[in-house]
Write a protein that holds these residues in place. Structure first.
Motif, PDB file in Angstrom:
ATOM      1  N   PRO A  35      -7.727   9.435 -52.272  1.00 25.93           N
ATOM      2  CA  PRO A  35      -6.847   9.928 -53.340  1.00 25.93           C
ATOM      3  C   PRO A  35      -5.393   9.588 -53.039  1.00 25.93           C
ATOM      4  N   GLU A  36      -4.676   9.080 -54.025  1.00 24.72           N
ATOM      5  CA  GLU A  36      -3.279   8.693 -53.810  1.00 24.72           C
ATOM      6  C   GLU A  36      -2.422   9.924 -53.554  1.00 24.72           C
ATOM      7  N   ARG A  37      -1.661   9.849 -52.470  1.00 19.90           N
ATOM      8  CA  ARG A  37      -0.744  10.924 -52.107  1.00 19.90           C
ATOM      9  C   ARG A  37       0.593  10.323 -51.716  1.00 19.90           C
ATOM     10  N   THR A  38       1.636  11.123 -51.854  1.00 22.74           N
ATOM     11  CA  THR A  38       2.968  10.736 -51.417  1.00 22.74           C
ATOM     12  C   THR A  38       3.362  11.688 -50.297  1.00 22.74           C
ATOM     13  N   ALA A  39       3.726  11.131 -49.159  1.00 28.29           N
ATOM     14  CA  ALA A  39       3.921  11.975 -47.980  1.00 28.29           C
ATOM     15  C   ALA A  39       5.224  11.686 -47.258  1.00 28.29           C
ATOM     16  N   VAL A  40       5.681  12.697 -46.556  1.00 28.52           N
ATOM     17  CA  VAL A  40       6.685  12.504 -45.515  1.00 28.52           C
ATOM     18  C   VAL A  40       5.928  12.574 -44.197  1.00 28.52           C
ATOM     19  N   VAL A  41       6.349  11.751 -43.234  1.00 30.31           N
ATOM     20  CA  VAL A  41       5.609  11.645 -41.973  1.00 30.31           C
ATOM     21  C   VAL A  41       6.570  11.823 -40.794  1.00 30.31           C
ATOM     22  N   PRO A  42       6.823  13.063 -40.408  1.00 30.97           N
ATOM     23  CA  PRO A  42       7.702  13.297 -39.258  1.00 30.97           C
ATOM     24  C   PRO A  42       7.059  12.812 -37.962  1.00 30.97           C
ATOM     25  N   ILE A  43       7.896  12.295 -37.077  1.00 36.49           N
ATOM     26  CA  ILE A  43       7.422  11.924 -35.748  1.00 36.49           C
ATOM     27  C   ILE A  43       8.183  12.688 -34.663  1.00 36.49           C
ATOM     28  N   TRP A  80      -1.847   3.970 -32.215  1.00 36.98           N
ATOM     29  CA  TRP A  80      -2.307   3.074 -31.157  1.00 36.98           C
ATOM     30  C   TRP A  80      -3.053   1.886 -31.745  1.00 36.98           C
ATOM     31  N   TYR A  81      -2.844   0.725 -31.143  1.00 39.04           N
ATOM     32  CA  TYR A  81      -3.585  -0.472 -31.520  1.00 39.04           C
ATOM     33  C   TYR A  81      -4.447  -0.858 -30.326  1.00 39.04           C
ATOM     34  N   GLY A  82      -5.745  -0.550 -30.479  1.00 38.64           N
ATOM     35  CA  GLY A  82      -6.702  -0.786 -29.413  1.00 38.64           C
ATOM     36  C   GLY A  82      -8.070  -0.353 -29.888  1.00 38.64           C
ATOM     37  N   PRO A  83      -8.967   0.020 -28.969  1.00 36.62           N
ATOM     38  CA  PRO A  83     -10.324   0.407 -29.350  1.00 36.62           C
ATOM     39  C   PRO A  83     -10.382   1.540 -30.371  1.00 36.62           C
ATOM     40  N   SER A  84      -9.375   2.401 -30.393  1.00 38.46           N
ATOM     41  CA  SER A  84      -9.367   3.518 -31.350  1.00 38.46           C
ATOM     42  C   SER A  84      -9.297   3.042 -32.797  1.00 38.46           C
ATOM     43  N   LEU A  85      -8.897   1.800 -33.024  1.00 37.01           N
ATOM     44  CA  LEU A  85      -8.798   1.289 -34.393  1.00 37.01           C
ATOM     45  C   LEU A  85     -10.148   1.271 -35.101  1.00 37.01           C
ATOM     46  N   ALA A  86     -11.234   1.121 -34.350  1.00 44.35           N
ATOM     47  CA  ALA A  86     -12.551   1.045 -34.972  1.00 44.35           C
ATOM     48  C   ALA A  86     -12.957   2.359 -35.615  1.00 44.35           C
ATOM     49  N   GLU A  87     -12.477   3.475 -35.073  1.00 40.47           N
ATOM     50  CA  GLU A  87     -12.833   4.779 -35.622  1.00 40.47           C
ATOM     51  C   GLU A  87     -11.687   5.432 -36.389  1.00 40.47           C
ATOM     52  N   ALA A  88     -10.534   4.798 -36.393  1.00 40.32           N
ATOM     53  CA  ALA A  88      -9.355   5.388 -37.016  1.00 40.32           C
ATOM     54  C   ALA A  88      -9.523   5.702 -38.503  1.00 40.32           C
ATOM     55  N   PRO A  89     -10.106   4.810 -39.325  1.00 39.83           N
ATOM     56  CA  PRO A  89     -10.220   5.138 -40.746  1.00 39.83           C
ATOM     57  C   PRO A  89     -10.987   6.439 -40.998  1.00 39.83           C
ATOM     58  N   ALA A  90     -12.081   6.631 -40.281  1.00 40.60           N
ATOM     59  CA  ALA A  90     -12.877   7.841 -40.472  1.00 40.60           C
ATOM     60  C   ALA A  90     -12.142   9.078 -39.972  1.00 40.60           C
ATOM     61  N   VAL A  91     -11.532   8.971 -38.795  1.00 42.58           N
ATOM     62  CA  VAL A  91     -10.842  10.121 -38.202  1.00 42.58           C
ATOM     63  C   VAL A  91      -9.621  10.512 -39.036  1.00 42.58           C
ATOM     64  N   LEU A  92      -8.813   9.517 -39.401  1.00 41.84           N
ATOM     65  CA  LEU A  92      -7.616   9.806 -40.198  1.00 41.84           C
ATOM     66  C   LEU A  92      -8.000  10.269 -41.594  1.00 41.84           C
ATOM     67  N   GLY A  93      -9.001   9.638 -42.177  1.00 42.89           N
ATOM     68  CA  GLY A  93      -9.433  10.024 -43.513  1.00 42.89           C
ATOM     69  C   GLY A  93      -9.860  11.479 -43.572  1.00 42.89           C
ATOM     70  N   ALA A  94     -10.607  11.929 -42.562  1.00 43.48           N
ATOM     71  CA  ALA A  94     -11.043  13.319 -42.516  1.00 43.48           C
ATOM     72  C   ALA A  94      -9.857  14.266 -42.388  1.00 43.48           C
ATOM     73  N   ALA A  95      -8.886  13.906 -41.548  1.00 45.26           N
ATOM     74  CA  ALA A  95      -7.710  14.757 -41.372  1.00 45.26           C
ATOM     75  C   ALA A  95      -6.875  14.824 -42.641  1.00 45.26           C
ATOM     76  N   LEU A  96      -6.746  13.692 -43.326  1.00 44.30           N
ATOM     77  CA  LEU A  96      -5.960  13.661 -44.565  1.00 44.30           C
ATOM     78  C   LEU A  96      -6.640  14.487 -45.657  1.00 44.30           C
ATOM     79  N   ARG A  97      -7.950  14.408 -45.734  1.00 45.80           N
ATOM     80  CA  ARG A  97      -8.664  15.210 -46.727  1.00 45.80           C
ATOM     81  C   ARG A  97      -8.523  16.691 -46.408  1.00 45.80           C
ATOM     82  N   GLY A  98      -8.466  17.022 -45.129  1.00 44.25           N
ATOM     83  CA  GLY A  98      -8.308  18.412 -44.737  1.00 44.25           C
ATOM     84  C   GLY A  98      -6.962  18.982 -45.107  1.00 44.25           C
ATOM     85  N   GLY A  99      -5.970  18.102 -45.315  1.00 47.19           N
ATOM     86  CA  GLY A  99      -4.637  18.576 -45.663  1.00 47.19           C
ATOM     87  C   GLY A  99      -4.392  18.637 -47.148  1.00 47.19           C
ATOM     88  N   LEU A 100      -5.384  18.293 -47.968  1.00 47.23           N
ATOM     89  CA  LEU A 100      -5.169  18.262 -49.416  1.00 47.23           C
ATOM     90  C   LEU A 100      -5.450  19.630 -50.033  1.00 47.23           C
TER      91      LEU A 100
END
Length: 237
Positions: free
Chosen positions: A126-134, A217-237
């Motif tokens: 789902p399209e969202r507009t976000a601020v991303v503090p670091i 991070w750019y490394g082995p975690s990239l293979a699972e990143a879409p699923a992990v990030l997607g779940a976290a983003l859905r949890g914040g909606l």
């Protein structure tokens, strides 16, 4: 081959792909667990003398995470320093191959192929507009031309400050809350945002707490990143 890594994500990439090559890593290199290598200081303040004493065939670094003055000192000591630049996903894949295949002289690892396949099949949520503090104290956010910003965009999250003149601008909290976002994305690194430290600064705005390793991070975690990030983003909606 003896390798020193000054970048946590590259440390993981080398360690997983060719165990035994790493002789030195930074104090911030946390993956994989049980990493057996000499600690050579931080990414911003490496112990140059200790690195030189390790007699590495290659030092891997990054133009954003490491200081030019330290890299120059390593080169002046006669070391071969490979400096990566990663500001997009395609660039990450290309630089990982350059480090592992060209730099370390190993075969292209299977996890890299898997990561490319996974991201090629990603469809935006789902399209969202976000601020991303670091960071906070002061507040800093993702701006233009960042690797993390591109990953979020591929998942359907538009960064409010993607067109900012700076890559990591300092923005006051009042302005952040008035920026028109409908989501705040809070990674746990470099600043460790938690449920009790971060969301309260954005009253009424859904907060997605995400794993910084999968976002930055750019490394082995990239293979699972879409699923992990997607779940976290859905949890914040």
């Amino acid at each position: 081959m003896r390798v020193v890594s000054l970048v946590p994500s590259l440390t993981e990439a080398v360690a997983v792909s060719a165990p035994g090559l790493l002789v030195g890593v930074t104090d911030w290199c946390s993956h994989p667990a049980g990493l057996d290598a000499v600690r050579v200081g931080g990414t911003k303040n490496p112990d140059v003398e200790r690195i030189v004493a390790l007699a590495p065939d290659l030092v891997v670094a990054n133009e954003e995470e490491n200081r030019a003055v330290d890299l120059a000192a390593l080169r002046a000591a006669g070391l071969d320093v490979l400096v990566t630049e990663v500001r997009s996903l395609p660039q990450a894949f290309a630089e990982l191959e350059r480090v592992l295949v060209d730099g370390c002289g190993i075969s292209r690892p299977g996890w890299l192929d898997a990561a490319e396949r996974v991201w090629a099949g990603v469809r935006p949520g789902p399209e969202r507009t976000a601020v991303v503090p670091i960071w906070r104290r002061p507040w800093m956010v993702l701006g233009r031309d960042t690797f993390a910003g591109e990953l979020l965009a591929r998942l359907g999250v538009h960064n409010v400050y993607a067109d900012h003149a700076e890559r990591y601008p300092r923005i006051g909290i009042d302005e952040l809350n008035a920026a028109g976002a409908d989501l705040v994305v809070l990674p746990d690194e470099p600043y460790r945002f938690t449920p009790d430290d971060g969301p309260e600064a954005f009253p009424g705005l859904p907060a997605a707490l995400v794993d910084g390793r999968h976002l930055t991070w750019y490394g082995p975690s990239l293979a699972e990143a879409p699923a992990v990030l997607g779940a976290a983003l859905r949890g914040g909606l």
